[in-house]
Design a protein around this motif. Structure first.
Motif, mmCIF file in Angstrom:
data_model
loop_
_atom_site.group_PDB
_atom_site.id
_atom_site.type_symbol
_atom_site.label_atom_id
_atom_site.label_comp_id
_atom_site.label_asym_id
_atom_site.label_seq_id
_atom_site.Cartn_x
_atom_site.Cartn_y
_atom_site.Cartn_z
ATOM 1 N N GLN A 72 0.818 -1.210 0.000
ATOM 2 C CA GLN A 72 0.000 0.000 0.000
ATOM 3 C C GLN A 72 0.850 1.256 0.000
ATOM 4 O O GLN A 72 2.042 1.226 0.348
ATOM 5 N N VAL A 73 0.238 2.351 -0.397
ATOM 6 C CA VAL A 73 0.881 3.657 -0.376
ATOM 7 C C VAL A 73 0.163 4.527 0.652
ATOM 8 O O VAL A 73 -1.056 4.459 0.787
ATOM 9 N N VAL A 74 0.931 5.297 1.384
ATOM 10 C CA VAL A 74 0.381 6.219 2.378
ATOM 11 C C VAL A 74 0.714 7.639 1.929
ATOM 12 O O VAL A 74 1.876 7.951 1.668
ATOM 13 N N ILE A 75 -0.306 8.468 1.821
ATOM 14 C CA ILE A 75 -0.102 9.891 1.555
ATOM 15 C C ILE A 75 -0.450 10.631 2.837
ATOM 16 O O ILE A 75 -1.612 10.673 3.243
ATOM 17 N N ALA A 76 0.557 11.171 3.498
ATOM 18 C CA ALA A 76 0.364 11.894 4.759
ATOM 19 C C ALA A 76 0.552 13.373 4.489
ATOM 20 O O ALA A 76 1.667 13.836 4.227
ATOM 21 N N ALA A 77 -0.546 14.122 4.520
ATOM 22 C CA ALA A 77 -0.505 15.539 4.177
ATOM 23 C C ALA A 77 -0.121 16.398 5.370
ATOM 24 O O ALA A 77 -0.337 16.012 6.529
ATOM 25 N N LEU A 78 0.435 17.558 5.082
ATOM 26 C CA LEU A 78 0.870 18.483 6.124
ATOM 27 C C LEU A 78 0.310 19.871 5.842
ATOM 28 O O LEU A 78 0.303 20.344 4.703
ATOM 29 N N GLU A 92 10.198 26.523 19.105
ATOM 30 C CA GLU A 92 10.219 25.395 18.183
ATOM 31 C C GLU A 92 8.839 25.232 17.557
ATOM 32 O O GLU A 92 7.830 25.659 18.099
ATOM 33 N N PHE A 93 8.811 24.544 16.416
ATOM 34 C CA PHE A 93 7.549 24.249 15.774
ATOM 35 C C PHE A 93 6.863 23.104 16.504
ATOM 36 O O PHE A 93 7.517 22.211 17.042
ATOM 37 N N ASP A 94 5.543 23.127 16.501
ATOM 38 C CA ASP A 94 4.770 22.025 17.061
ATOM 39 C C ASP A 94 4.337 21.145 15.895
ATOM 40 O O ASP A 94 3.416 21.496 15.159
ATOM 41 N N PRO A 95 4.972 20.004 15.673
ATOM 42 C CA PRO A 95 4.674 19.190 14.500
ATOM 43 C C PRO A 95 3.223 18.725 14.436
ATOM 44 O O PRO A 95 2.656 18.623 13.359
ATOM 45 N N THR A 96 2.615 18.413 15.580
ATOM 46 C CA THR A 96 1.262 17.853 15.552
ATOM 47 C C THR A 96 0.258 18.832 14.974
ATOM 48 O O THR A 96 -0.775 18.423 14.443
ATOM 49 N N ALA A 97 0.531 20.111 15.052
ATOM 50 C CA ALA A 97 -0.399 21.098 14.502
ATOM 51 C C ALA A 97 -0.391 21.089 12.982
ATOM 52 O O ALA A 97 -1.266 21.670 12.353
ATOM 53 N N HIS A 98 0.592 20.441 12.383
ATOM 54 C CA HIS A 98 0.704 20.406 10.932
ATOM 55 C C HIS A 98 0.131 19.118 10.337
ATOM 56 O O HIS A 98 0.102 18.976 9.124
ATOM 57 N N ALA A 99 -0.292 18.179 11.144
ATOM 58 C CA ALA A 99 -0.751 16.885 10.633
ATOM 59 C C ALA A 99 -2.091 17.033 9.931
ATOM 60 O O ALA A 99 -3.076 17.434 10.527
ATOM 61 N N GLY A 100 -2.126 16.695 8.660
ATOM 62 C CA GLY A 100 -3.350 16.795 7.864
ATOM 63 C C GLY A 100 -3.957 15.443 7.589
ATOM 64 O O GLY A 100 -3.612 14.444 8.224
ATOM 65 N N PRO A 101 -4.852 15.358 6.602
ATOM 66 C CA PRO A 101 -5.487 14.081 6.260
ATOM 67 C C PRO A 101 -4.464 13.055 5.788
ATOM 68 O O PRO A 101 -3.393 13.390 5.300
ATOM 69 N N CYS A 129 -3.881 21.996 2.808
ATOM 70 C CA CYS A 129 -2.589 21.312 2.832
ATOM 71 C C CYS A 129 -1.832 21.613 1.540
ATOM 72 O O CYS A 129 -2.398 21.526 0.449
ATOM 73 N N THR A 130 -0.575 21.945 1.655
ATOM 74 C CA THR A 130 0.236 22.231 0.481
ATOM 75 C C THR A 130 1.426 21.287 0.355
ATOM 76 O O THR A 130 2.121 21.305 -0.653
ATOM 77 N N HIS A 131 1.653 20.457 1.353
ATOM 78 C CA HIS A 131 2.776 19.533 1.371
ATOM 79 C C HIS A 131 2.279 18.128 1.720
ATOM 80 O O HIS A 131 1.258 17.978 2.394
ATOM 81 N N ALA A 132 3.022 17.116 1.260
ATOM 82 C CA ALA A 132 2.657 15.736 1.595
ATOM 83 C C ALA A 132 3.895 14.856 1.568
ATOM 84 O O ALA A 132 4.819 15.068 0.768
ATOM 85 N N ASP A 133 3.920 13.888 2.440
ATOM 86 C CA ASP A 133 4.938 12.848 2.418
ATOM 87 C C ASP A 133 4.292 11.563 1.933
ATOM 88 O O ASP A 133 3.211 11.186 2.405
ATOM 89 N N VAL A 134 4.942 10.906 0.988
ATOM 90 C CA VAL A 134 4.426 9.667 0.406
ATOM 91 C C VAL A 134 5.306 8.516 0.872
ATOM 92 O O VAL A 134 6.539 8.581 0.787
ATOM 93 N N PHE A 135 4.661 7.465 1.359
ATOM 94 C CA PHE A 135 5.389 6.287 1.833
ATOM 95 C C PHE A 135 4.885 5.050 1.081
ATOM 96 O O PHE A 135 3.682 4.778 1.066
ATOM 97 N N ILE A 136 5.799 4.323 0.473
ATOM 98 C CA ILE A 136 5.463 3.068 -0.187
ATOM 99 C C ILE A 136 5.808 1.931 0.776
ATOM 100 O O ILE A 136 6.933 1.855 1.272
ATOM 101 N N ILE A 137 4.831 1.072 1.042
ATOM 102 C CA ILE A 137 5.057 -0.099 1.897
ATOM 103 C C ILE A 137 4.784 -1.326 1.044
ATOM 104 O O ILE A 137 3.648 -1.763 0.865
ATOM 105 N N ASP A 138 5.844 -1.855 0.464
ATOM 106 C CA ASP A 138 5.686 -2.947 -0.500
ATOM 107 C C ASP A 138 6.989 -3.739 -0.589
ATOM 108 O O ASP A 138 8.088 -3.164 -0.508
#
Length: 407
Positions: A72-78, A92-101, A129-138
Motif C-alpha cells: 500500500q501507499v500512504v499519503i500523509a498531508a501536512l 520550536e515548531f509544534d509538528p502535531t499542529a501540521h498533521a493533515g489528512p 494542505c500544500t505539502h505531503a509525504d508519500v510512503f510506499i510499503i511494499d
C-alpha cells in the motif's frame, strides 16, 4: 477521498483505507505522542516546516490505523501553518499542529489511476494542505521499485512539496530509504508504541493486514445454519420490545427496568468470565436482553451507562459480537454503540470504521449520522460526553430514586 475530520474512514467497496482528518485534536494517537510521532525533522527533507521522520511514522502507523499496511501507499498531508511552541526557552515548531489528512490505498490501484491521485491533491488543497509525504510499503521497494508516479501527479495537482520514502514491510529493523536509495531510518517495534499499548489495554489488537481488520466488523458471521436460526429467533423475540408499542419512560418503567437488569447481568457475566461475548449474544436470556437493547432506543441509550473503566471492554465486546451476527437496525445500533465506546477510549480508528460499517448497513441511521456530524465538526469528545450524560439522566428517570449500581 477523505472526510474533513475524524481519524479513519473506510471504503467498503475496495481494499483500501482512508484515514481522514489526522489532527492533534481528533487523532489522539498522534497528538498524545507529540513530536515523537513526527520524529526529527532534520532526518528527512528540507524546509522550515516540521516534517515526518519516515522511520518514526512507519513504526507508529500500525497503532494508528489498526493493521499493518502491505502493498500500500500512504499519503500523509501536512498543513503549512507556522505554529510555535516554547520548549526549554527556545521557540520550536509544534509538528502535531501540521498533521493533515492521511490516505492509505493499494499501490497498484493508485499508480494506475492518475486522475484519482490528482483528485486527492485537489482535496488536500481544499483542506489547506500544500505539502505531503508519500510512503510506499511494499516488498518490491528497494529491489524492483525506488520511485512512483504518484509523487509527480500530486505535484501536478498543485501540492508544493512532495517527499517520498519506502520500506519493504513494517517490522522492527527494516531499513527505510528515499528515492535516491539513501537510508533515512530504521523501523522500530510497532507493538511498543504508545497507541499499540493503548489498543492492547482496551482488549483490541493490531491486525496483520487490512483484510483481517475489515473482517473484524463484517456482518453475517455465523457458525452454521443453526447458528443463524438461533440469532433470528432472538431477534424475533426482541421485536416485541418495539412492536406493537415501544417501551417508553414513565408508563413502561417496570418493563424497562426488567430488561435493563437482564442486560446488566449479561454484561457483568462477560466481565467476570462466566461467559464470553460470543456466548452471550447467543444465550437465551443474555442474547435476548442484548437484542432488545439494540431494538428499543430507550434501552439502547440506557446501555451507554456501561461505558466505564471497568465495563467498557466487555460491553464493547458484546456490541461487536452482536454487530457481526445481527442485521438492519440492530447491527447499525451495535456498531454505533461500539463506536461511542471506542471514541471514549481514544481508539478513533476503530470507532470510525464501525461508523462506516453502520452507515453502510443503514444509511439513514440517526445515531450514526449524529456521530458523523460530530466527527466532521471536531466535537467528538463533547458529543460522546453528552451521550454518556444523557444515559445517566434516562436511568434516573426510569429508576427514580433507586438507581442500579454500575461499577
Amino acid at each position: 477521498v477523505a472526510h474533513k475530520q475524524g481519524c479513519c474512514g473506510f471504503d467498503n467497496n475496495e481494499s483500501h483505507q482512508v484515514a481522514s482528518g489526522l489532527s492533534a485534536v481528533e487523532l489522539s494517537q498522534w497528538g498524545k505522542r507529540g513530536k515523537e510521532s513526527m520524529g526529527n525533522k532534520k532526518n528527512f527533507g528540507a524546509g522550515k516546516m516540521p516534517e515526518i521522520e519516515p522511520s518514526v511514522f512507519l513504526t507508529n502507523l500500525p497503532g494508528i490505523v489498526g493493521f499493518y499496511p502491505r502493498g500500500q501507499v500512504v499519503i500523509a498531508a501536512l498543513y503549512r501553518q507556522q505554529v510555535e511552541d516554547f520548549i526549554d526557552g527556545k521557540v520550536e515548531f509544534d509538528p502535531t499542529a501540521h498533521a493533515g489528512p492521511m490516505l492509505i490505498k493499494d499501490v497498484a490501484s493508485m499508480e494506475s489511476n492518475p486522475d484519482l491521485v490528482r483528485a486527492a491533491a485537489d482535496f488536500l488543497l481544499d483542506e489547506g494542505c500544500t505539502h505531503a509525504d508519500v510512503f510506499i510499503i511494499d516488498e518490491s521497494w528497494g529491489i524492483e521499485k525506488d520511485s512512483t508516479p504518484i509523487t509527480g501527479w500530486l505535484r501536478e495537482g498543485g501540492l508544493h512539496e512532495v517527499r517520498l520514502a519506502g520500506v519493504a514491510t513494517i517490522a522492527a529493523g527494516e531499513v527505510v530509504t528515499d528515492e535516491q536509495g539513501e537510508i533515512v531510518g530504521i523501523v522500530g517495534d510497532s507493538l511498543m508504541t504508545e497507541n499499540a499499548n493503548l489498543i492492547s489495554r482496551q482488549g483490541e489488537q493490531i491486525f496483520k493486514n487490512y483484510e483481517e481488520y475489515r473482517s473484524y466488523f463484517r456482518g453475517g458471521q455465523f457458525r452454521d445454519s443453526k447458528d443463524r436460526a438461533l440469532i433470528e429467533r432472538l431477534r424475533e423475540r426482541a421485536i416485541a420490545v418495539e412492536q406493537p408499542r415501544k417501551l417508553k419512560i414513565g408508563s413502561d418503567n417496570p418493563a424497562l427496568i426488567e430488561h435493563f437488569d437482564m442486560l446488566k447481568t449479561a454484561v457483568e457475566n462477560v466481565a467476570d468470565g462466566v461467559m464470553d461475548a460470543h456466548e452471550a449474544v447467543r444465550d437465551e436470556n443474555a442474547g435476548y436482553a442484548i437484542a432488545a437493547a439494540l431494538t428499543n432506543v430507550t434501552l439502547r441509550d440506557m446501555s451507554m451507562i456501561f461505558i466505564t473503566p471497568q465495563l467498557a471492554q466487555p460491553m464493547g465486546e458484546i456490541w461487536r459480537e452482536a454487530a457481526i451476527v445481527h442485521r438492519g437496525s440492530l447491527r447499525a445500533n451495535a456498531l454505533a454503540c461500539f463506536a461511542i465506546a471506542k471514541f471514549a477510549a481514544g481508539l478513533e480508528n476503530y470507532a470510525q470504521t464501525a461508523l462506516d460499517e453502520a452507515a453502510g448497513e443503514q444509511p439513514n441511521h440517526s445515531l450514526t449520522q449524529l456521530l458523523e456530524i460530530a466527527v466532521a465538526n471536531q466535537i467528538v469528545p463533547r458529543c460522546v460526553g453528552t451521550i454518556l450524560g444523557a444515559a445517566q439522566e434516562v436511568l434516573r428517570r426510569v429508576y427514580k430514586v433507586k438507581m442500579p449500581r454500575i461499577d
